[in-house]
Design a protein around this motif. Sequence first.
Motif, PDB file in Angstrom:
ATOM      1  N   SER A   1       0.835  -1.203   0.000  1.00  0.00           N
ATOM      2  CA  SER A   1       0.000   0.000   0.000  1.00  0.00           C
ATOM      3  C   SER A   1       0.871   1.255   0.000  1.00  0.00           C
ATOM      4  CB  SER A   1      -0.937   0.006   1.213  1.00  0.00           C
ATOM      5  OG  SER A   1      -0.244   0.300   2.416  1.00  0.00           O
ATOM      6  N   GLU A   2       2.052   1.162   0.591  1.00  0.00           N
ATOM      7  CA  GLU A   2       2.975   2.301   0.593  1.00  0.00           C
ATOM      8  C   GLU A   2       3.361   2.673  -0.838  1.00  0.00           C
ATOM      9  OE1 GLU A   2       7.623   3.070   1.764  1.00  0.00           O
ATOM     10  OE2 GLU A   2       6.478   1.693   3.035  1.00  0.00           O
ATOM     11  N   ILE A   3       3.622   1.661  -1.664  1.00  0.00           N
ATOM     12  CA  ILE A   3       3.979   1.924  -3.059  1.00  0.00           C
ATOM     13  C   ILE A   3       2.820   2.610  -3.776  1.00  0.00           C
ATOM     14  CG2 ILE A   3       4.521   0.853  -5.275  1.00  0.00           C
ATOM     15  CD1 ILE A   3       5.994  -1.331  -3.745  1.00  0.00           C
ATOM     16  N   ILE A   4       1.612   2.117  -3.565  1.00  0.00           N
ATOM     17  CA  ILE A   4       0.439   2.681  -4.236  1.00  0.00           C
ATOM     18  C   ILE A   4       0.235   4.137  -3.835  1.00  0.00           C
ATOM     19  CG2 ILE A   4      -2.079   2.541  -4.436  1.00  0.00           C
ATOM     20  CD1 ILE A   4      -1.770  -0.521  -4.061  1.00  0.00           C
ATOM     21  N   PHE A   5       0.273   4.423  -2.552  1.00  0.00           N
ATOM     22  CA  PHE A   5       0.033   5.796  -2.109  1.00  0.00           C
ATOM     23  C   PHE A   5       1.191   6.720  -2.459  1.00  0.00           C
ATOM     24  CE2 PHE A   5      -3.281   3.815   0.470  1.00  0.00           C
ATOM     25  CZ  PHE A   5      -4.303   4.751   0.324  1.00  0.00           C
ATOM     26  N   MET A   6       2.402   6.170  -2.566  1.00  0.00           N
ATOM     27  CA  MET A   6       3.527   6.993  -3.006  1.00  0.00           C
ATOM     28  C   MET A   6       3.295   7.488  -4.431  1.00  0.00           C
ATOM     29  SD  MET A   6       6.459   8.184  -1.927  1.00  0.00           S
ATOM     30  CE  MET A   6       7.137   7.083  -0.680  1.00  0.00           C
ATOM     31  N   LEU A   7       2.759   6.612  -5.279  1.00  0.00           N
ATOM     32  CA  LEU A   7       2.460   6.998  -6.655  1.00  0.00           C
ATOM     33  C   LEU A   7       1.335   8.034  -6.721  1.00  0.00           C
ATOM     34  CD1 LEU A   7       2.611   3.472  -8.358  1.00  0.00           C
ATOM     35  CD2 LEU A   7       4.336   5.285  -8.478  1.00  0.00           C
ATOM     36  N   LEU A   8       0.419   7.975  -5.741  1.00  0.00           N
ATOM     37  CA  LEU A   8      -0.711   8.904  -5.710  1.00  0.00           C
ATOM     38  C   LEU A   8      -0.408  10.205  -4.977  1.00  0.00           C
ATOM     39  CD1 LEU A   8      -3.583   6.361  -4.908  1.00  0.00           C
ATOM     40  CD2 LEU A   8      -3.086   7.425  -7.119  1.00  0.00           C
ATOM     41  N   MET A   9       0.779  10.303  -4.365  1.00  0.00           N
ATOM     42  CA  MET A   9       1.115  11.475  -3.563  1.00  0.00           C
ATOM     43  C   MET A   9       0.947  12.798  -4.308  1.00  0.00           C
ATOM     44  SD  MET A   9       2.147  11.210  -0.300  1.00  0.00           S
ATOM     45  CE  MET A   9       3.418  12.443  -0.062  1.00  0.00           C
ATOM     46  N   PRO A  10       1.452  12.940  -5.537  1.00  0.00           N
ATOM     47  CA  PRO A  10       1.303  14.230  -6.222  1.00  0.00           C
ATOM     48  C   PRO A  10      -0.168  14.643  -6.366  1.00  0.00           C
ATOM     49  CG  PRO A  10       2.919  12.864  -7.340  1.00  0.00           C
ATOM     50  CD  PRO A  10       2.258  11.987  -6.319  1.00  0.00           C
ATOM     51  N   TRP A  11      -1.023  13.683  -6.659  1.00  0.00           N
ATOM     52  CA  TRP A  11      -2.459  13.974  -6.821  1.00  0.00           C
ATOM     53  C   TRP A  11      -3.045  14.485  -5.505  1.00  0.00           C
ATOM     54  CZ3 TRP A  11      -7.182  12.440  -4.876  1.00  0.00           C
ATOM     55  CH2 TRP A  11      -8.306  12.746  -5.647  1.00  0.00           C
ATOM     56  N   PHE A  12      -2.759  13.790  -4.408  1.00  0.00           N
ATOM     57  CA  PHE A  12      -3.271  14.217  -3.107  1.00  0.00           C
ATOM     58  C   PHE A  12      -2.677  15.554  -2.685  1.00  0.00           C
ATOM     59  CE2 PHE A  12      -4.211   9.615  -2.497  1.00  0.00           C
ATOM     60  CZ  PHE A  12      -5.556   9.739  -2.154  1.00  0.00           C
ATOM     61  N   PHE A  13      -1.395  15.742  -2.972  1.00  0.00           N
ATOM     62  CA  PHE A  13      -0.713  16.958  -2.525  1.00  0.00           C
ATOM     63  C   PHE A  13      -1.340  18.196  -3.174  1.00  0.00           C
ATOM     64  CE2 PHE A  13       2.927  18.164  -0.024  1.00  0.00           C
ATOM     65  CZ  PHE A  13       3.239  19.443  -0.470  1.00  0.00           C
ATOM     66  N   ARG A  14      -1.660  18.102  -4.454  1.00  0.00           N
ATOM     67  CA  ARG A  14      -2.261  19.242  -5.148  1.00  0.00           C
ATOM     68  C   ARG A  14      -3.641  19.573  -4.599  1.00  0.00           C
ATOM     69  NH1 ARG A  14      -0.013  16.645  -9.718  1.00  0.00           N
ATOM     70  NH2 ARG A  14      -2.027  15.709 -10.205  1.00  0.00           N
ATOM     71  N   ARG A  15      -4.390  18.560  -4.192  1.00  0.00           N
ATOM     72  CA  ARG A  15      -5.773  18.776  -3.783  1.00  0.00           C
ATOM     73  C   ARG A  15      -5.947  19.017  -2.284  1.00  0.00           C
ATOM     74  NH1 ARG A  15      -5.230  16.377  -8.250  1.00  0.00           N
ATOM     75  NH2 ARG A  15      -6.817  16.383  -9.899  1.00  0.00           N
TER      76      ARG A  15
ATOM     77  N   LYS B   1      -1.096  20.462   5.398  1.00  0.00           N
ATOM     78  CA  LYS B   1      -1.742  20.274   6.697  1.00  0.00           C
ATOM     79  C   LYS B   1      -2.755  19.132   6.678  1.00  0.00           C
ATOM     80  CE  LYS B   1      -4.119  22.609  10.481  1.00  0.00           C
ATOM     81  NZ  LYS B   1      -4.564  23.894  11.048  1.00  0.00           N
ATOM     82  N   LYS B   2      -3.623  19.106   5.674  1.00  0.00           N
ATOM     83  CA  LYS B   2      -4.649  18.071   5.625  1.00  0.00           C
ATOM     84  C   LYS B   2      -4.019  16.687   5.438  1.00  0.00           C
ATOM     85  CE  LYS B   2      -8.428  20.975   3.902  1.00  0.00           C
ATOM     86  NZ  LYS B   2      -9.339  21.251   2.759  1.00  0.00           N
ATOM     87  N   MET B   3      -2.951  16.624   4.643  1.00  0.00           N
ATOM     88  CA  MET B   3      -2.327  15.320   4.425  1.00  0.00           C
ATOM     89  C   MET B   3      -1.671  14.798   5.701  1.00  0.00           C
ATOM     90  SD  MET B   3      -0.750  15.447   0.581  1.00  0.00           S
ATOM     91  CE  MET B   3      -0.262  13.731   0.678  1.00  0.00           C
ATOM     92  N   ILE B   4      -0.986  15.683   6.428  1.00  0.00           N
ATOM     93  CA  ILE B   4      -0.359  15.247   7.677  1.00  0.00           C
ATOM     94  C   ILE B   4      -1.421  14.858   8.698  1.00  0.00           C
ATOM     95  CG2 ILE B   4       1.025  16.018   9.645  1.00  0.00           C
ATOM     96  CD1 ILE B   4       2.752  17.585   7.719  1.00  0.00           C
TER      97      ILE B   4
END
Length: 402
Positions: free
Chosen positions: A250-264, A268-271
């Motif tokens: 799951s770490e690999i999957i969310f690492m790939l999705l990080m840029p998408w989450f970071f932009r949106r 603060k919300k991610m942490i």
Amino acid sequence: MTTKTRIQLSVMMFLQFFIWGSWYVTMGTYLNEIGFQGTAIGNSYSTVNLAAIVAPLFVGMVADRFFEGQRVLAFLHFLGGLVLFWVSTIKDPTAFYWVLLLYSLCYMPTLAIVNAVAFYQMDDPEKEFPGIRVLGTIGWIVAGLVVGFLKVEPTEIPLQIGGGVSIAMGLFALSLPKTPPKAKGEKVTVGKVLGFDALRLMKDRSFAVLIISSLLISIPLAFYYGFTNLFLNEQGMSNAAGKMTMGQMSEIIFMLLMPWFFRRLGVKKMILIGMFAWVARYILFAYGNNEELVAMFYLGILLHGICYDFFFVTGQIYVDKAAPEAVRNSAQGLITLVTYGIGMYLGSVYSGIVVESKEVLDAAGKVVSHDWRHIWLVPAGLAAVVLLLFAALFREKKEVRM
């Protein structure tokens, strides 16, 4: 970067994290099996964190200034492999602690050295490094699957596997491309190496809140790394080590999705989501079981991607964006020191104390199980307090969010 070099660096990264993943996850189960109490287990895990504090000093003051990276890597892994075999023969808690500390002092500097070796060979590290680094996570996953398949979690064999692969890594490192010392002739200070030069950034409230929160949240985090495998085995889960690798998947999957989450979502919300995931994980462990509620265990494991990426990686990104270029490396050193070093060290020691206080003994005084519900509620509560403090005090800067 040539195809040959890419293959060499990929194998290097795979072996680097295969070694760590082969023994680290299951060590608590093994130590419990041979009679170590919770405090001794927690102290054993803390050796890695002590070494994480010392490692930057060795890398910054010695390795980066005087020796080729691949040669240092070869020496440390070969010596470390021999020491890890020695560790596997020890049954006394005090002796185990000191010899494992010696091994950790060999291993932890290599985490920075493999990155340095990789970066030096790359034409465009920003594009090329992720594809190499992911092999490290795959190495950790394969190690867990191998240990689980062999059904050797409560034995010394995982330590011996790690020792054998470490010796092989030492020999393989001699074939890696030449990596000259990057700081040869430069003046290096202890403060710069440990990130103390970045302490002036603590005048900024949000930066200070992030650093302090990172330290505090690392204390409950240590419960997971030290005792989850023992917990799952006591609950009767088969192949616990193999199933725990779902967390790295799951770490690999969310690492790939990080840029998408970071932009949106922004920092603060991610942490906050990452912190909440740690609270949720421990509650799932506390109230799940290995029967009709076993899905709660699996969900707690799968949350690792959010727990790790949304907290650790996002924090590193924030520090990189918030710190001026002159102290950016020091700032990264500082957040690494307070999380993997000081915070996790305190957490390893404290988690051992908590686990020992919840041991269930038989008539002969031998540990037969633990009161896991009350154990997991401790880090859940700690993480919840840090989450609330961070939510109230952290203010995200717009330029960092972008």
